[in-house]
Enzyme design. Structure first.
Site, PDB file in Angstrom:
ATOM      1  N   HIS A 100     -43.689  38.411  93.257  1.00  0.00           N
ATOM      2  CA  HIS A 100     -42.585  38.476  92.299  1.00  0.00           C
ATOM      3  C   HIS A 100     -41.317  38.959  92.987  1.00  0.00           C
ATOM      4  O   HIS A 100     -41.361  39.798  93.891  1.00  0.00           O
ATOM      5  CB  HIS A 100     -42.923  39.432  91.152  1.00  0.00           C
ATOM      6  CG  HIS A 100     -44.217  39.141  90.469  1.00  0.00           C
ATOM      7  ND1 HIS A 100     -44.456  37.957  89.815  1.00  0.00           N
ATOM      8  CD2 HIS A 100     -45.356  39.879  90.346  1.00  0.00           C
ATOM      9  CE1 HIS A 100     -45.692  37.978  89.309  1.00  0.00           C
ATOM     10  NE2 HIS A 100     -46.248  39.129  89.626  1.00  0.00           N
ATOM     11  N   GLU A 118     -45.037  45.740  88.890  1.00  0.00           N
ATOM     12  CA  GLU A 118     -46.102  45.904  87.904  1.00  0.00           C
ATOM     13  C   GLU A 118     -47.164  46.869  88.420  1.00  0.00           C
ATOM     14  O   GLU A 118     -47.098  47.339  89.562  1.00  0.00           O
ATOM     15  CB  GLU A 118     -46.748  44.547  87.590  1.00  0.00           C
ATOM     16  CG  GLU A 118     -47.407  43.890  88.788  1.00  0.00           C
ATOM     17  CD  GLU A 118     -47.823  42.450  88.516  1.00  0.00           C
ATOM     18  OE1 GLU A 118     -48.996  42.125  88.753  1.00  0.00           O
ATOM     19  OE2 GLU A 118     -46.965  41.643  88.098  1.00  0.00           O
ATOM     20  N   HIS A 175     -50.209  39.235  96.008  1.00  0.00           N
ATOM     21  CA  HIS A 175     -51.326  39.757  95.227  1.00  0.00           C
ATOM     22  C   HIS A 175     -51.983  38.664  94.399  1.00  0.00           C
ATOM     23  O   HIS A 175     -51.394  37.604  94.163  1.00  0.00           O
ATOM     24  CB  HIS A 175     -50.849  40.877  94.293  1.00  0.00           C
ATOM     25  CG  HIS A 175     -49.880  40.405  93.254  1.00  0.00           C
ATOM     26  ND1 HIS A 175     -48.524  40.269  93.496  1.00  0.00           N
ATOM     27  CD2 HIS A 175     -50.045  40.005  91.961  1.00  0.00           C
ATOM     28  CE1 HIS A 175     -47.925  39.836  92.411  1.00  0.00           C
ATOM     29  NE2 HIS A 175     -48.828  39.655  91.455  1.00  0.00           N
ATOM     30  N   ARG A 195     -45.868  31.202  92.977  1.00  0.00           N
ATOM     31  CA  ARG A 195     -47.186  30.930  93.541  1.00  0.00           C
ATOM     32  C   ARG A 195     -47.042  30.479  94.993  1.00  0.00           C
ATOM     33  O   ARG A 195     -46.296  29.543  95.278  1.00  0.00           O
ATOM     34  CB  ARG A 195     -47.902  29.818  92.771  1.00  0.00           C
ATOM     35  CG  ARG A 195     -48.192  30.110  91.328  1.00  0.00           C
ATOM     36  CD  ARG A 195     -49.115  29.037  90.746  1.00  0.00           C
ATOM     37  NE  ARG A 195     -49.093  29.079  89.297  1.00  0.00           N
ATOM     38  CZ  ARG A 195     -48.527  28.168  88.521  1.00  0.00           C
ATOM     39  NH1 ARG A 195     -47.935  27.115  89.053  1.00  0.00           N
ATOM     40  NH2 ARG A 195     -48.557  28.290  87.212  1.00  0.00           N
TER      41      ARG A 195
END
Length: 318
Positions: A100, A118, A175, A195
Site C-alpha cells: 500500500h 494497517e 505482505h 498487487r
C-alpha cells in the site's frame, strides 16, 4: 433531545472476494451472501462500503455522513473523513501479495485517497498457517530483478502465525494473508491496494487479475524494515489490557474482561469490536448487551465506560 453521548452500534458491510470463504458466518454468525465472502467492513466510512448506524437517534445514517454532519461526536477530529476502517478478513485462500502507498503517494496518484498503514490481530487460524511479511531484497535493483524473474520463493518472507498474534503493517510493507487465517484489521480509511503477485490466478471471467508492478516497486520499502513492537500489558482485578501498538494513525488494544472493568475515556472517539464472549457495556446510564461480532463507537464526551461479562474486545482510536 438527541443524546450525543451514547454508544453507536454499526451494521457491517460484506465484500465478496475470490479468496473468501464462510468463516464470517461460521465464526460470528453473520448473514453472508455467498461462500466467497472475504471481508466484513465492520466500522467503515469509506465510499466503497459504509457501515450504517443501528441504534438511537442516528439509526439508518451512514457513518461517513454522520462524521461529516456531527463532527462533535468524534471530538471534532481534524481528518476530513472518518479516519479509520475496521475489518474482519477470512482468508480461505491466499490473498495476492500486495503493498500500500503512503498518504503523499496516494493523494497524488489515487485521486486524493489516503495511504494505508494497517495492523492485524489473528483471531483464529489453521495449524501451521502463515503470512507473507516483508522480503529479502537489499536493494531496489535486486528487488526488481527478482520480481521480473518471478523469483517469489527467494524474494518473499513467510512467517508462521497463531491465534493472538499481532502484526503492524506500515505503508510500503510487502505482505499477504495466506490461506486459513481469520484476522481483525485496523487500518487507515483507504481502499488502495497494489498487487505485485497473484499466483497467476484468474477471475470468474477467466481473466488474470490486474497487477500493479510499477506502482508496487515505487512504493515498496527496500530493504524491508521490520518494526519492533513492544506490547504493554496491564493486569487489573477483572481485566487484562494489552496495548499492541501506539502509532501515527491509530492505537490498538485488547481488553480481556472477566467480571467488571471500568475505564476512563478521553479520546476523540473509540472503536470496539467484540471478538469473543458476551457481556454488557454501560455508558452514561445506558446498558447495552454485547456479543461476539458486535462493533460500536464510543463518541466524544463519554468520560467513562464499564464492561461486564466474560468477553474480549479489540479497542482502537485515532
Amino acid at each position: 433531545m438527541v443524546n450525543k453521548k451514547d454508544v453507536l452500534f454499526l451494521e457491517p458491510v460484506f465484500q465478496e472476494r475470490i479468496w473468501g470463504g464462510t468463516k464470517l458466518a461460521d465464526h460470528f454468525g453473520y448473514e453472508i451472501a455467498s461462500e466467497l465472502t472475504g471481508e466484513c467492513w465492520a466500522v467503515s466510512g469509506h465510499p466503497n462500503g459504509q457501515s450504517i448506524i443501528k441504534n438511537g437517534s442516528f439509526a439508518g445514517k451512514l457513518l461517513g455522513e454522520l462524521y461529516t454532519e456531527q463532527r462533535e461526536l468524534f471530538g471534532n477530529h481534524q481528518s476530513d473523513r472518518f479516519p479509520l476502517l475496521t475489518k474482519i478478513l477470512d482468508a480461505n485462500q491466499n490473498l495476492s501479495v500486495q503493498v500500500h502507498p503512503d498518504d503523499k503517494y496516494a493523494n497524488q496518484y489515487e485521486n486524493g485517497e489516503l495511504g494505508k498503514t494497517e495492523c492485524w490481530y489473528v483471531i483464529d487460524c489453521e495449524k501451521d498457517a502463515e503470512i507473507i511479511f516483508g522480503h529479502t531484497a537489499e536493494s531496489k535493483e535486486e528487488f526488481i530483478k527478482k520480481v521480473n524473474g518471478g523469483e517469489w520463493e527467494n524474494l518473499l518472507t513467510r512467517v508462521q502465525v497463531k491465534p493472538g498474534d499481532f502484526f503492524y503493517v506500515p505503508s510500503g510493507t510487502i505482505h499477504a494473508l495466506c490461506s486459513g487465517v481469520l484476522i481483525l484489521e485496523t487500518q487507515q480509511n483507504s481502499d488502495t491496494t497494489y498487487r505485485i503477485y497473484d499466483y497467476n490466478r484468474k477471475d470468474k471471467n477467466g481473466d488474470f487479475r490486474k497487477l500493479h508492478i510499477e506502482k508496487s516497486i515505487e512504493v515498496s520499502t527496500i530493504p524491508h524494515k521490520p518494526v519492533d513492537m513492544v506490547h504493554k500489558v496491564s493486569k487489573l482485578d477483572a481485566a487484562t489490557v494489552t496495548t499492541f501498538v501506539e502509532a501515527e494513525y491509530f492505537t490498538v488494544s485488547k481488553w480481556e474482561v472477566e467480571g467488571k472493568y471500568s475505564s476512563k475515556h478521553d479520546k476523540h472517539f473509540s472503536i470496539g469490536s467484540v471478538i469473543l464472549g458476551s457481556g454488557e457495556l454501560k455508558v452514561n446510564g445506558h446498558v447495552h448487551p454485547l456479543k461476539k461480532g458486535d462493533h460500536f463507537i464510543i463518541p466524544s464526551g463519554v468520560e467513562e465506560l464499564t464492561v461486564i461479562g466474560k468477553i474480549e474486545i479489540i479497542i482502537s482510536h485515532p
